[in-house]
Design a protein around this motif. Structure first.
Motif, PDB file in Angstrom:
ATOM      1  N   SER A  99       0.811  -1.216   0.000  1.00  0.00           N
ATOM      2  CA  SER A  99       0.000   0.000   0.000  1.00  0.00           C
ATOM      3  C   SER A  99       0.848   1.270   0.000  1.00  0.00           C
ATOM      4  CB  SER A  99      -0.937   0.000   1.216  1.00  0.00           C
ATOM      5  OG  SER A  99      -0.193  -0.111   2.416  1.00  0.00           O
ATOM      6  N   LEU A 107      -5.305   5.280  -7.407  1.00  0.00           N
ATOM      7  CA  LEU A 107      -6.545   4.704  -6.869  1.00  0.00           C
ATOM      8  C   LEU A 107      -7.766   5.441  -7.398  1.00  0.00           C
ATOM      9  CD1 LEU A 107      -5.606   4.009  -3.135  1.00  0.00           C
ATOM     10  CD2 LEU A 107      -5.762   2.370  -5.017  1.00  0.00           C
ATOM     11  N   ARG A 113      -6.631  -1.958  -7.488  1.00  0.00           N
ATOM     12  CA  ARG A 113      -7.669  -2.242  -6.505  1.00  0.00           C
ATOM     13  C   ARG A 113      -7.088  -3.125  -5.407  1.00  0.00           C
ATOM     14  NH1 ARG A 113      -9.835  -5.635 -10.677  1.00  0.00           N
ATOM     15  NH2 ARG A 113      -9.628  -7.852 -10.184  1.00  0.00           N
ATOM     16  N   LYS A 114      -7.712  -3.023  -4.247  1.00  0.00           N
ATOM     17  CA  LYS A 114      -7.210  -3.771  -3.090  1.00  0.00           C
ATOM     18  C   LYS A 114      -7.498  -5.259  -3.266  1.00  0.00           C
ATOM     19  CE  LYS A 114      -7.441  -1.847   0.906  1.00  0.00           C
ATOM     20  NZ  LYS A 114      -7.910  -1.278   2.201  1.00  0.00           N
ATOM     21  N   ASN A 115      -6.508  -6.062  -2.972  1.00  0.00           N
ATOM     22  CA  ASN A 115      -6.661  -7.515  -2.965  1.00  0.00           C
ATOM     23  C   ASN A 115      -7.062  -7.925  -1.552  1.00  0.00           C
ATOM     24  OD1 ASN A 115      -6.452 -10.292  -3.068  1.00  0.00           O
ATOM     25  ND2 ASN A 115      -4.614 -10.286  -4.345  1.00  0.00           N
ATOM     26  N   VAL A 116      -8.332  -8.235  -1.365  1.00  0.00           N
ATOM     27  CA  VAL A 116      -8.863  -8.501  -0.022  1.00  0.00           C
ATOM     28  C   VAL A 116      -8.553  -9.910   0.464  1.00  0.00           C
ATOM     29  CG1 VAL A 116     -10.726  -6.831  -0.335  1.00  0.00           C
ATOM     30  CG2 VAL A 116     -11.099  -9.229  -0.976  1.00  0.00           C
ATOM     31  N   PRO A 121      -3.060  -6.102   3.809  1.00  0.00           N
ATOM     32  CA  PRO A 121      -3.712  -5.648   2.571  1.00  0.00           C
ATOM     33  C   PRO A 121      -2.705  -5.163   1.535  1.00  0.00           C
ATOM     34  CG  PRO A 121      -4.827  -4.788   4.501  1.00  0.00           C
ATOM     35  CD  PRO A 121      -3.557  -5.432   4.996  1.00  0.00           C
ATOM     36  N   TYR A 123      -2.355  -4.403  -3.107  1.00  0.00           N
ATOM     37  CA  TYR A 123      -3.112  -4.004  -4.295  1.00  0.00           C
ATOM     38  C   TYR A 123      -2.669  -4.793  -5.514  1.00  0.00           C
ATOM     39  CZ  TYR A 123      -4.875  -0.103  -1.557  1.00  0.00           C
ATOM     40  OH  TYR A 123      -5.504   0.662  -0.593  1.00  0.00           O
TER      41      TYR A 123
END
Length: 310
Positions: A99, A107, A113-116, A121, A123
């Motif tokens: 991040s 963004l 996009r965030k990789n959940v 966390p 991206y």
């Protein structure tokens, strides 16, 4: 953004690519000023006002097709440089992006996009984020661009409807916006994309291009163009794709490292055998273009400007 269309005496929008350079009888679609066709070798072909440039053109306020001839997605130079670096260090290998390496601009533009599914966390690249660096496959490019094309058309239609309802002073501008956008949309839908193998006495080249005419007519022109550079020319059509004029410029962006200009001819490529397989696979995986009713109406110019149907 350059003005690519002028209006003739019948009120029809004419593309810069369909006329010769120099002063024309065409008028600006916004202010009715005379236009000169600028078709040099440095800047993009465009129309210039004979007199003072009007506000919509000077301020670049006229509509253009999303992701057609500009793939930076309005990123700042700093964000674009960071995006390229992130792809080189992380995206190529599908590594998660920490991040602290992600800028707010990337963004906001939807590049990452965030990789959940991982902790901590991190991206990853979106399909949109792969476009500025030319790494998104042609099939997926179409999936990203096509909804944006229709969304912008709807936005322009609603702006025109609102101006008409309010009898707003900018009603004529809003109508011109809508007509200009539809003309651009019609042009890409009218085109057939083609990919050629060109055998010459100095080796094999490849060519990408679009045409609104039968392909055999275009091949005759290509042979004539190449006659000034090669003693023998034999052309094989490797593929054609109807209604895919939207892809040509992204193809050039995606495969720019293989570009092989021949004098003023810029749509030729030098490819090794393995490269040809990759490029052909990329092209052949595109799904056939199925026209929506909106697109059919644009092609057939089924429009009543008193009751514009989008």
């Amino acid at each position: 953004m350059w003005l690519k269309y002028g209006v003739n005496e019948e009120g029809i929008l004419i593309c810069i690519e369909d006329i010769t350079r120099g002063k024309t009888s065409l008028k600006c679609p916004y202010c009715n000023s005379g236009l000169t066709a600028k078709k040099g070798k440095v800047k993009e072909h465009h129309f210039a006002h004979n007199d003072q440039t009007c506000r919509p053109i000077a301020n670049r306020e006229f509509p253009t097709l999303p992701l057609y001839d500009n793939f930076n997605i309005q990123l700042s130079g700093k964000d674009l440089a960071q995006l390229k670096l992130l792809w080189k260090e992380y995206g190529v290998k599908s590594y998660p992006i920490s991040s602290y390496l992600v800028t707010p601009g990337l963004l906001k533009a939807g590049m990452l996009r965030k990789n959940v599914y991982i902790r901590p966390p991190a991206y990853k690249f979106t399909n949109l984020g792969k476009i500025p660096i030319g790494t998104l496959e042609l099939k997926l490019f179409n999936e990203v661009q096509e909804p944006l094309l229709l969304k912008k058309l709807l936005k322009l239609k609603l702006a025109f409807d609102h101006a008409k309802y309010k009898n707003a002073p900018d009603l004529a501008y809003r109508l011109t916006d809508l007509k200009l956008y539809r003309a651009q949309f019609k042009r890409i839908l009218s085109c057939t994309l083609y990919f050629l193998e060109v055998q010459t006495d100095k080796g094999i080249l490849y060519k990408i291009g679009v045409t609104t005419r039968p392909i055999k007519d275009r091949l005759a022109e290509i042979k004539l163009d190449l006659a000034a550079h090669y003693q023998t020319v034999a052309i094989k059509v490797l593929g054609t794709w109807l209604h895919r004029g939207n892809v040509e410029l992204y193809f050039k962006h995606r495969y720019r490292n293989f570009n092989y200009p021949i004098g003023s001819l810029t749509e030729y490529y030098k490819l090794q055998i393995e490269d040809v397989k990759i490029v052909l696979s990329d092209l052949q995986q595109m799904l056939p273009k199925l026209l929506s009713q909106v697109e059919i109406d644009i092609l057939e110019e089924n429009t009543n400007w008193e009751q514009v149907a989008v």
